[in-house]
Scaffold this active site. Structure first.
Site, PDB file in Angstrom:
ATOM      1  N   CYS A 106      49.614  70.111  65.474  1.00  0.00           N
ATOM      2  CA  CYS A 106      50.745  71.045  65.513  1.00  0.00           C
ATOM      3  C   CYS A 106      50.284  72.378  64.954  1.00  0.00           C
ATOM      4  O   CYS A 106      49.420  72.420  64.083  1.00  0.00           O
ATOM      5  CB  CYS A 106      51.877  70.551  64.606  1.00  0.00           C
ATOM      6  SG  CYS A 106      52.455  68.940  65.022  1.00  0.00           S
TER       7      CYS A 106
ATOM      8  N   ASN B 156      50.978  67.571  79.977  1.00  0.00           N
ATOM      9  CA  ASN B 156      52.374  67.751  79.562  1.00  0.00           C
ATOM     10  C   ASN B 156      52.493  68.826  78.502  1.00  0.00           C
ATOM     11  O   ASN B 156      51.577  69.040  77.704  1.00  0.00           O
ATOM     12  CB  ASN B 156      52.968  66.418  79.071  1.00  0.00           C
ATOM     13  CG  ASN B 156      52.765  66.196  77.583  1.00  0.00           C
ATOM     14  OD1 ASN B 156      53.510  66.719  76.757  1.00  0.00           O
ATOM     15  ND2 ASN B 156      51.728  65.451  77.234  1.00  0.00           N
TER      16      ASN B 156
ATOM     17  N   LYS C 151      46.299  61.390  62.806  1.00  0.00           N
ATOM     18  CA  LYS C 151      46.003  61.380  64.243  1.00  0.00           C
ATOM     19  C   LYS C 151      45.161  62.599  64.596  1.00  0.00           C
ATOM     20  O   LYS C 151      45.613  63.741  64.453  1.00  0.00           O
ATOM     21  CB  LYS C 151      47.293  61.362  65.056  1.00  0.00           C
ATOM     22  CG  LYS C 151      46.991  61.263  66.551  1.00  0.00           C
ATOM     23  CD  LYS C 151      48.149  60.715  67.313  1.00  0.00           C
ATOM     24  CE  LYS C 151      47.853  60.657  68.789  1.00  0.00           C
ATOM     25  NZ  LYS C 151      49.019  60.307  69.572  1.00  0.00           N
TER      26      LYS C 151
ATOM     27  N   ASN D 189      50.890  63.217  62.911  1.00  0.00           N
ATOM     28  CA  ASN D 189      50.441  64.024  64.046  1.00  0.00           C
ATOM     29  C   ASN D 189      50.117  65.419  63.513  1.00  0.00           C
ATOM     30  O   ASN D 189      51.022  66.178  63.162  1.00  0.00           O
ATOM     31  CB  ASN D 189      51.574  64.065  65.089  1.00  0.00           C
ATOM     32  CG  ASN D 189      51.243  64.965  66.256  1.00  0.00           C
ATOM     33  OD1 ASN D 189      50.145  65.526  66.338  1.00  0.00           O
ATOM     34  ND2 ASN D 189      52.192  65.116  67.167  1.00  0.00           N
TER      35      ASN D 189
ATOM     36  N   GLY E 141      43.720  56.711  74.615  1.00  0.00           N
ATOM     37  CA  GLY E 141      43.289  57.729  75.572  1.00  0.00           C
ATOM     38  C   GLY E 141      42.958  57.059  76.890  1.00  0.00           C
ATOM     39  O   GLY E 141      41.869  56.532  77.078  1.00  0.00           O
TER      40      GLY E 141
ATOM     41  N   GLY F  47      56.457  69.421  74.184  1.00  0.00           N
ATOM     42  CA  GLY F  47      56.810  69.938  72.857  1.00  0.00           C
ATOM     43  C   GLY F  47      57.419  68.791  72.080  1.00  0.00           C
ATOM     44  O   GLY F  47      57.608  67.699  72.607  1.00  0.00           O
TER      45      GLY F  47
ATOM     46  N   GLY G 200      49.598  54.731  76.247  1.00  0.00           N
ATOM     47  CA  GLY G 200      50.533  55.848  76.395  1.00  0.00           C
ATOM     48  C   GLY G 200      50.919  56.119  77.825  1.00  0.00           C
ATOM     49  O   GLY G 200      51.835  55.489  78.375  1.00  0.00           O
TER      50      GLY G 200
ATOM     51  N   ASN H 166      44.503  62.419  70.280  1.00  0.00           N
ATOM     52  CA  ASN H 166      45.673  63.045  70.876  1.00  0.00           C
ATOM     53  C   ASN H 166      45.268  63.620  72.238  1.00  0.00           C
ATOM     54  O   ASN H 166      44.091  63.530  72.624  1.00  0.00           O
ATOM     55  CB  ASN H 166      46.188  64.154  69.934  1.00  0.00           C
ATOM     56  CG  ASN H 166      47.711  64.266  70.000  1.00  0.00           C
ATOM     57  OD1 ASN H 166      48.290  64.197  71.087  1.00  0.00           O
ATOM     58  ND2 ASN H 166      48.349  64.434  68.862  1.00  0.00           N
TER      59      ASN H 166
ATOM     60  N   SER I  75      52.410  57.317  70.654  1.00  0.00           N
ATOM     61  CA  SER I  75      53.476  58.250  70.283  1.00  0.00           C
ATOM     62  C   SER I  75      53.840  59.158  71.455  1.00  0.00           C
ATOM     63  O   SER I  75      52.972  59.706  72.138  1.00  0.00           O
ATOM     64  CB  SER I  75      53.025  59.093  69.094  1.00  0.00           C
ATOM     65  OG  SER I  75      54.053  59.988  68.735  1.00  0.00           O
TER      66      SER I  75
HETATM   67  C1  FMN Z   1      54.424  62.891  77.542  1.00  0.00           C
HETATM   68  C2  FMN Z   1      53.582  62.715  76.308  1.00  0.00           C
HETATM   69  C3  FMN Z   1      54.141  62.980  75.057  1.00  0.00           C
HETATM   70  C4  FMN Z   1      53.366  62.818  73.902  1.00  0.00           C
HETATM   71  N1  FMN Z   1      53.947  63.052  72.666  1.00  0.00           N
HETATM   72  C5  FMN Z   1      53.218  62.832  71.537  1.00  0.00           C
HETATM   73  C6  FMN Z   1      53.817  62.977  70.259  1.00  0.00           C
HETATM   74  O1  FMN Z   1      55.009  63.255  70.105  1.00  0.00           O
HETATM   75  N2  FMN Z   1      53.022  62.785  69.163  1.00  0.00           N
HETATM   76  C7  FMN Z   1      51.706  62.422  69.270  1.00  0.00           C
HETATM   77  O2  FMN Z   1      51.048  62.233  68.229  1.00  0.00           O
HETATM   78  N3  FMN Z   1      51.125  62.240  70.473  1.00  0.00           N
HETATM   79  C8  FMN Z   1      51.846  62.434  71.602  1.00  0.00           C
HETATM   80  N4  FMN Z   1      51.261  62.227  72.830  1.00  0.00           N
HETATM   81  C9  FMN Z   1      49.855  61.792  72.897  1.00  0.00           C
HETATM   82  C10 FMN Z   1      49.735  60.283  73.053  1.00  0.00           C
HETATM   83  O3  FMN Z   1      50.288  59.590  71.958  1.00  0.00           O
HETATM   84  C11 FMN Z   1      48.249  59.866  73.211  1.00  0.00           C
HETATM   85  O4  FMN Z   1      47.552  60.221  72.030  1.00  0.00           O
HETATM   86  C12 FMN Z   1      47.561  60.523  74.394  1.00  0.00           C
HETATM   87  O5  FMN Z   1      48.447  60.707  75.469  1.00  0.00           O
HETATM   88  C13 FMN Z   1      46.355  59.714  74.877  1.00  0.00           C
HETATM   89  O6  FMN Z   1      46.725  58.406  75.286  1.00  0.00           O
HETATM   90  P1  FMN Z   1      47.126  58.013  76.809  1.00  0.00           P
HETATM   91  O7  FMN Z   1      46.074  58.610  77.698  1.00  0.00           O
HETATM   92  O8  FMN Z   1      47.213  56.535  76.839  1.00  0.00           O
HETATM   93  O9  FMN Z   1      48.469  58.666  77.073  1.00  0.00           O
HETATM   94  C14 FMN Z   1      52.015  62.394  74.004  1.00  0.00           C
HETATM   95  C15 FMN Z   1      51.473  62.123  75.265  1.00  0.00           C
HETATM   96  C16 FMN Z   1      52.226  62.272  76.412  1.00  0.00           C
HETATM   97  C17 FMN Z   1      51.612  61.969  77.743  1.00  0.00           C
END
Ligand code: FMN
Length: 313
Positions: A137, A76, A174, A134, A253, A79, A275, A201, A28
Site C-alpha cells: 500500500c 486488477n 505479505k 498487506n 501466485g 483498490g 486466488g 502479492n 486475500s
Molecule cells: C481481484 C484481486 C483482489 C486482490 N485483493 C487483495 C487484497 O485485498 N489484499 C492482498 O493482500 N492481496 C490481494 N490480491 C492479491 C492476491 O491475494 C494474491 O496475492 C495474488 O493475486 C497472487 O495469487 P493468484 O495468482 O492466485 O491470484 C488480490 C488479487 C486479485 C486478483
C-alpha cells in the site's frame, strides 16, 4: 516406495504456532470474507480463509474499468474496497467463526498509525487465527512509496503490528515481488518481528487497449495475477526459503492445480493460497487440496510437512 492413498497423507501444517488441518487457503481479495464461496464448499474444509484486506474506514475502491484480461492472467485495480474494520469485526469475523473456519485477517493501511489501530481492533477477538499484513500500500507519509518496496518502511509497519497484536496470533508480512532483492525485505520484516511471510502479492502491470489507444484500466496500472506470475512467485519463495529456511511461508501466485501447489511446497512454502483461480472455478481451493494430497501420495510423502522445501535438497 510405498504409494499411499491420498487420504493417508497427513496434510496438517504449522504456520508459526498456528496449526492448520491442511495447507490450502484462499488468497486475500479473491473471496471477500468467504461468504461467496460458502455456496460452493464448506469454508471450514480449507486450512484457512484469508480475508480481503480490511482498512480502518469503509472504502469504495477505484473507478471502473478495474479489470483487464492478460495472457494467462488478469490485471486488477480494484483498490481496497471494503466495509472497514468495525463492520468486519461485527459481521464477517463472527460469520467465519460460526462456520468453524480459520480466519486469516488481512489488514492494510496508508500509515503506521492505521496499521497499529487495525492490529489493536483485532486484539482479543475470537476467531483470528493469523494476521496477514498487506504492505503493498502507498505510504502517505512518504510520497506514496509502497511500504513493501522499502525494507525499512516494511519493517516499521511489521514491528508496530507485532507489538500491538495478541502475542499468540502469528503475524505474517505479505511481500511484493516488485523489488530487486526480496530476501532483503524478508530479512528486514523477520527481524522486526514477522512470524512468517506471505508471498507474493500481484505484480505491477499495465494494458493498453488498441481500440481506444488508452490504458485499459481507469487506474492506469494494476496488479497482475494468475498463472502468468507463477514462475516469479515460485522463484521468490525459493530464494527466501533458501536464505531463511526456518521462517514459515504462505505461498501464492497463479495456483490452479494441485501440481502448481506442489511446486510452491517444494520451493519452501508450508501452505498456499489460491486466488485468481476461484474467479473461473469457485471450487478451486478444495479441488487443489484433493489434487495436492494425491500428488504427495503418488510421490511417497506421508506428510505434507516432509515435502516443504524438498527441492532444495
Ligand atoms: C481481484 C484481486 C483482489 C486482490 N485483493 C487483495 C487484497 O485485498 N489484499 C492482498 O493482500 N492481496 C490481494 N490480491 C492479491 C492476491 O491475494 C494474491 O496475492 C495474488 O493475486 C497472487 O495469487 P493468484 O495468482 O492466485 O491470484 C488480490 C488479487 C486479485 C486478483
Amino acid at each position: 516406495m510405498t504409494v499411499l492413498a491420498p487420504s493417508q497423507v497427513d496434510m496438517a501444517t504449522s504456520l508459526a504456532g498456528f496449526v492448520a488441518p491442511n495447507p490450502v487457503f484462499t488468497a486475500s481479495g479473491c473471496a471477500a470474507a468467504g461468504r461467496e464461496l460458502a455456496q460452493f464448499f464448506d469454508v471450514a474444509a480449507l486450512g484457512g480463509v484469508v480475508t480481503k484486506s480490511v482498512m480502518l474506514a469503509p472504502r469504495s475502491g477505484r473507478p471502473t474499468p478495474r479489470m483487464a484480461e492478460t495472457p494467462s492472467g488478469m490485471l486488477n485495480s480494484i483498490g481496497l474496497q471494503g466495509p472497514g474494520i468495525d463492520a468486519f469485526v461485527a459481521d464477517d469475523l463472527p460469520w467465519l467463526l460460526a462456520r468453524g473456519a480459520r480466519a486469516v485477517v488481512s489488514i492494510a493501511g496508508t500509515s503506521i498509525d492505521e496499521y497499529v489501530a487495525l492490529a489493536r481492533a483485532l486484539r482479543g477477538r475470537p476467531g483470528v487465527a493469523m494476521i496477514e499484513v498487506n504492505i503493498s500500500c502507498p505510504n502517505v507519509a512518504d510520497r506514496g512509496q509502497v511500504f513493501a518496496c522499502d525494507p525499512w518502511a516494511a519493517a516499521r509497519v511489521i514491528g508496530a503490528v507485532r507489538e500491538k497484536a495478541a502475542p499468540t496470533v502469528p503475524v505474517f508480512a505479505k511481500l511484493s515481488a516488485d523489488v530487486t532483492d526480496i530476501v532483503a525485505v524478508a530479512r528486514a520484516v523477520v527481524q522486526a518481528g514477522a512470524d512468517g511471510l506471505s508471498m507474493v502479492n500481484t505484480l505491477l502491470g499495465m494494458v493498453i487497449d488498441p481500440v481506444t489507444m488508452r490504458p485499459a484500466l481507469a487506474g492506469i496500472t494494476g496488479g497482475l495475477s494468475g498463472p502468468a506470475i507463477r514462475p516469479v512467485a515460485v522463484r521468490c519463495v525459493w530464494q527466501v526459503h533458501q536464505a531463511m529456511p526456518e521462517v514459515p511461508i504462505l505461498g501464492m501466485g497463479g495456483i490452479r492445480t494441485g501440481l502448481d501447489a506442489l511446486e510452491f511446497v517444494l520451493a519452501g512454502a508450508s501452505a498456499v493460497s489460491v486466488g485468481t483461480a476461484v474467479f473461473g472455478d469457485p471450487g478451486a481451493p478444495v479441488r487443489v487440496l484433493g489434487e495436492l494430497s494425491a500428488a504427495l501420495a503418488e510421490r511417497g510423502f506421508d506428510r505434507v510437512a516432509d515435502a516443504v522445501g524438498y527441492a532444495h535438497r
